[in-house]
Design an enzyme around this catalytic site. Structure first.
Site, PDB file in Angstrom:
ATOM      1  CB  CYS A 275      -0.911  -0.011   1.209  1.00 30.45           C
ATOM      2  SG  CYS A 275      -1.840  -1.546   1.436  1.00 30.45           S
TER       3      CYS A 275
ATOM      4  N   PRO B 232       1.606   7.750  -0.553  1.00 32.77           N
ATOM      5  CG  PRO B 232       2.216   9.816   0.377  1.00 32.77           C
ATOM      6  CD  PRO B 232       1.649   8.475   0.746  1.00 32.77           C
TER       7      PRO B 232
ATOM      8  CB  SER C   9       7.301   9.337   1.944  1.00 32.51           C
ATOM      9  OG  SER C   9       6.296   8.705   2.712  1.00 32.51           O
ATOM     10  CE  LYS C  10       4.361   3.257   3.523  1.00 35.09           C
ATOM     11  NZ  LYS C  10       3.520   4.349   2.999  1.00 35.09           N
TER      12      LYS C  10
ATOM     13  CG  ASP D 147      -2.215   3.164  -3.440  1.00 38.23           C
ATOM     14  OD1 ASP D 147      -1.757   3.163  -2.278  1.00 38.23           O
ATOM     15  OD2 ASP D 147      -3.327   3.626  -3.744  1.00 38.23           O
TER      16      ASP D 147
ATOM     17  CG  ASP E 265       1.825   1.896   6.291  1.00 38.69           C
ATOM     18  OD1 ASP E 265       1.549   1.700   7.475  1.00 38.69           O
ATOM     19  OD2 ASP E 265       1.817   3.029   5.776  1.00 38.69           O
TER      20      ASP E 265
ATOM     21  CB  CYS F 154      -0.646   6.001  11.217  1.00 40.65           C
ATOM     22  SG  CYS F 154      -1.891   6.177   9.945  1.00 40.65           S
TER      23      CYS F 154
END
Length: 815
Positions: free
Chosen positions: A182, A185, A187-188, A214, A274, A327
């Protein structure tokens, strides 16, 4: 930062409360009663700014030096002026090599004065160039436009920087095949690619690769935009629901993902899972979420999270590592999911103890006991759940799991009647009211999980001024067990892995949309973890068991229809609307003309490494380069019927120059800025070294006539080049050194177009600006302030020309 009238209103505590939230997390013992006030105070305070330096960038040392030697002092001086004891800017102690930084200035403060605005402009520039990365681009999915993307990435300083933690626990090596399930946007994914490339030398690529996936097409576009700054040939971006991610398994024989020319099955060394979550750890950047919070959102996502995690486990190599993260602070989305995954894997998966990793990162152990809340009631065991709520409150939500088949079907212990409960549903009473606190717990003794859930990692806001986050590191120690299940509509026994065991006799996992509506989760959280409305309605399908030696029935639409009748069908993977095809580019005439024009040496592999996104190769405008690992995966994908829906692949390395000059050039394809670092060490023709002053003139004026170069010999050499694209690299002093050029990681080069009488830079204005500043920093660190410290800009043209000439002299003298 300061007190009195000058205090930034964005730094004040947010006046938002939710009694249901308070009661729920006090009952779960997320933090001790003594810590509760500190926990809530930080949780309702805006998040500070944070960013990472891209260690693979050629400018990483310069950026870090500028932060350490310039901004730390100048920003701290601003803090001292306002009588604050806060550190304005500092590196995070737990992140290696001072590559991660934390600032206590808010967005509004960064605009208040020239010193802070200068820092703000620095962040914007370096982020766009890929030299730094903001760990989350907030609220940029849905109907976004590219022209707003950069502004939104930079200007929102309420960042979820702790998103950089999960990839660090993955232990990625340069030869690993990595799946980010997943990913948007991006960054990971950017961080994973950065780790992958860290040990690569100029002109070479790592043996590993990353597939970033995604489910949303627009989020894929954002993911592509973010990762494009990495300039990598080791990335594939796919567009699939994570729980349906294709297995890409040839039925020839069992195989593993090795560095072979021919692979038969796609398994991964590392997987980042994630998952979509309720996002209640993000209140510091999305405070309105707190008002909307209720227990139903986390309960409704529980099954989806299990299914995604199990799909990841089924795609993981034996010996591979997967990080499950959210999160959210909710144990139903965290420890309960991990516990259920461990139970289903029956010993083939191990929860890794990572307490010794990142020792300076303040973390807390996972919970081993918790309660399950539903419609104003709280339960400590599945035995307490009334029969009519068992399709909503699942056994897997409890610390010890279990099955309702083993529960005595009696409502004698219920504190409320079925009629009262149904009346509440009809009247629309929700579970987000204060009445939760008024209902007693069914039992005094809470279940305690027998699994080592204390090995999980919990980050809470007040420990180190972050958001809240949950991480579990899982290692696959043996193949997944294979079981036989019997479906409602299909009387035949089928072999399926334990990823798809059901909760009751149907053996089909069900999502509970009635308890978790899309409106319960703010758009702010869609970047990394928001559930899509489709997620909450889809029924997962049976996956392949990639690790079993037993024969598996291939995954196809007919099988899915048998297993999940009446549910939506999986999209056909060979007909993707709006997605361009991926084809290997094999036009030998074009390839040979490129190799001959640029003198590309034989060490640079072309065969099978070039792809295009246009089926008509005679009309190809862009040619992409893929690494050996990506090439192997693409070949496997073709062999299995193109199961991957590929949104982006490879590194754009050549682009057709469509102008009139391009049509008349011997080779109409130019080398792109993205592909230049990769191919530069292998180019032997159409390449020159320029003195610093001439290199700077090119960057400043964009187009320079041959006769106007300071070094006359350089102008002559440019005039003697073939018309078309050429490369100019930065030299030291005069250009007396013989060709061919020696290129390493520190070499700075740009692409240009050689016309009839002039040389034109083919680099964006923002890149030219960055390179000019880098030249000054590298040339004379003692005079770094010439470009950066302009607190009192002059409007006198003569002064500007004099300052410009001084800069030129500094650069030339230093080299």
């Amino acid at each position: 930062m300061g007190g009195g009238k000058g205090k930034d209103p964005t730094c004040s505590t947010l006046a938002i409360q939710n009694p249901a939230f308070d009661h729920y997390y006090k009952e779960q013992n997320i933090v001790s009663p003594e810590e509760w006030d500190s926990f809530m105070q930080v949780l309702t305070t805006p998040l500070p700014a944070a960013f990472r330096i891209n260690s693979c960038s050629r400018s990483s040392a310069d950026v870090r030096s500028q932060l350490e030697n310039d901004f730390v002092q100048s920003l701290q001086a601003k803090v001292v002026e306002e009588d604050s004891h806060t550190e304005a800017l500092k590196p995070l102690p737990w992140y290696p090599d001072n590559l991660a930084w934390h600032s206590n200035f808010s967005r509004m403060q960064l605009r208040k004065n020239r010193t802070l605005r200068r820092f703000h402009e620095f962040l914007k520039l370096e982020n766009e160039l890929g030299n730094i990365t903001r760990q989350e681009a907030v609220s940029m999915v849905g109907e976004f436009t590219y022209c707003l993307t950069l502004v939104m990435i930079i200007q929102d300083h309420l960042l979820l920087f702790w998103k950089c933690v999960p990839p660090m626990f993955l232990d990625v090596h340069s030869n690993h095949f990595v799946l980010d399930m997943c990913a948007a946007p991006g960054s990971k994914t950017f961080q994973l690619l950065e780790i992958l490339h860290q040990s690569s030398k100029a002109g070479s690529l790592p043996d590993g690769m990353v597939i970033a996936n995604d489910l949303d097409v627009q989020r894929c576009n954002l993911l592509i935009y973010q990762t494009k700054r990495m300039c990598t040939a080791n990335l594939i971006v796919t567009n699939h629901e994570a729980q349906h991610f294709p297995g890409c398994h040839l039925n020839m024989h069992d195989g593993t993902m090795e560095a072979d020319e021919h692979i038969t099955q796609l398994l991964f060394d590392r997987i980042l899972c994630d998952v979509p979550c309720s996002g209640d750890g993000t209140f510091r950047k999305a405070p309105k979420l707190l008002n909307k919070w209720n227990t139903g959102t986390g309960n409704g996502l529980h099954n989806l999270q299990i299914i995604i995690a199990m799909r990841g486990v089924s795609l993981l190599k034996v010996g591979g590592r997967m990080v499950y993260s959210t999160c959210s602070m909710n144990p139903i989305e965290n420890e309960a999911v991990v516990a259920e995954v461990l139970r289903r894997c029956r010993g083939s998966l191990e929860l890794v103890d990572v307490s010794s990793e990142l020792p300076q990162l303040v973390r807390r152990p996972g919970l081993k006991r918790w309660k399950v809340f539903d419609k104003g009631m709280s339960y400590v065991s599945c035995k307490d759940v009334p029969k009519f709520r068992r399709s909503i409150v699942l056994p897997s939500m409890f610390p010890n799991g279990g099955s309702y088949q083993d529960v005595v079907k009696s409502n004698s212990n219920c504190n409320i009647s079925i009629g009262d409960e149904i009346a509440d549903d009809v009247n629309g009473n929700s579970d987000d009211g204060v009445q939760e606190a008024e209902n007693p717990v069914m039992h005094d003794i809470t279940e305690v999980s027998a699994l080592p859930l204390d090995r999980c990692v919990r980050l809470v806001p007040h420990d180190q001024n972050t958001g809240a986050f949950f991480i579990a590191v899982l290692q696959k120690v043996s193949p997944l067990p294979v079981i036989q299940v019997k479906t409602r509509k299909d009387a035949d026994n089928r072999h399926v892995d334990s990823a798809d065991q059901g909760n009751e006799d149907a053996q089909v996992l069900q999502i509970n949309p009635s308890e978790s509506t899309h409106e319960n989760v703010s758009e702010t959280n869609t970047n990394d973890n928001e559930p899509d409305s489709a997620d909450l309605k889809v029924t997962p399908v049976i996956c392949e068991d990639g690790d079993s030696n037993e024969a598996q029935e291939p995954l196809n639409v007919e099988n899915i229809a048998k297993i999940t009748p009446g549910k939506r069908k999986l999209q056909m993977q060979d007909r993707w609307r709006g997605i361009d095809p991926v084809v290997f580019f094999k036009d030998e005439v074009v390839i040979n003309s490129i190799k001959a024009f640029y003198g590309i040496d034989e060490q640079f592999p072309f065969d099978g490494h070039l792809v295009a996104r246009n089926g008509d190769t005679s009309r190809v405008k862009r040619i992409y380069y893929v690494s050996k690992s990506v090439k192997n995966v693409l070949e496997l994908n073709f062999s299995v019927g193109q199961q991957f829906k590929i949104a982006s692949v490879g590194l754009k390395i050549f682009e057709r120059h469509t102008s009139r000059e391009g049509a008349s050039a011997p080779c109409p394809f130019r080398i792109t800025s993205e592909g230049l670092p990769l191919i530069l060490p292998h180019v032997t023709k159409q390449i020159l070294r320029a003195s610093p002053i001439d290199f700077e003139h090119l960057l400043q004026y964009k187009t320079v006539k041959f006769a106007d170069f300071v070094n006359a010999k350089f102008g002559e050499r440019v005039a003697n080049l073939m018309p078309g694209c050429c490369l100019v690299v930065l030299g030291e002093g005069n250009i007396a050194a013989p060709e061919p050029l020696q290129v390493d990681e520190s070499t700075i080069g740009i692409g240009c177009w050689k016309g009839m009488a002039s040389l034109t830079v083919m680099v964006t204005a923002i890149e030219c600006q960055e390179l000019l500043e880098r030249l000054l920093i590298r040339a004379n660190t003692n005079r770094i302030g010439l470009l950066m410290h302009e607190d009192q800009p002059s409007h006198n043209v003569g002064d500007e020309e004099q300052q410009s000439n001084a800069k030129h002299e500094d650069v030339e003298a230093a080299w």
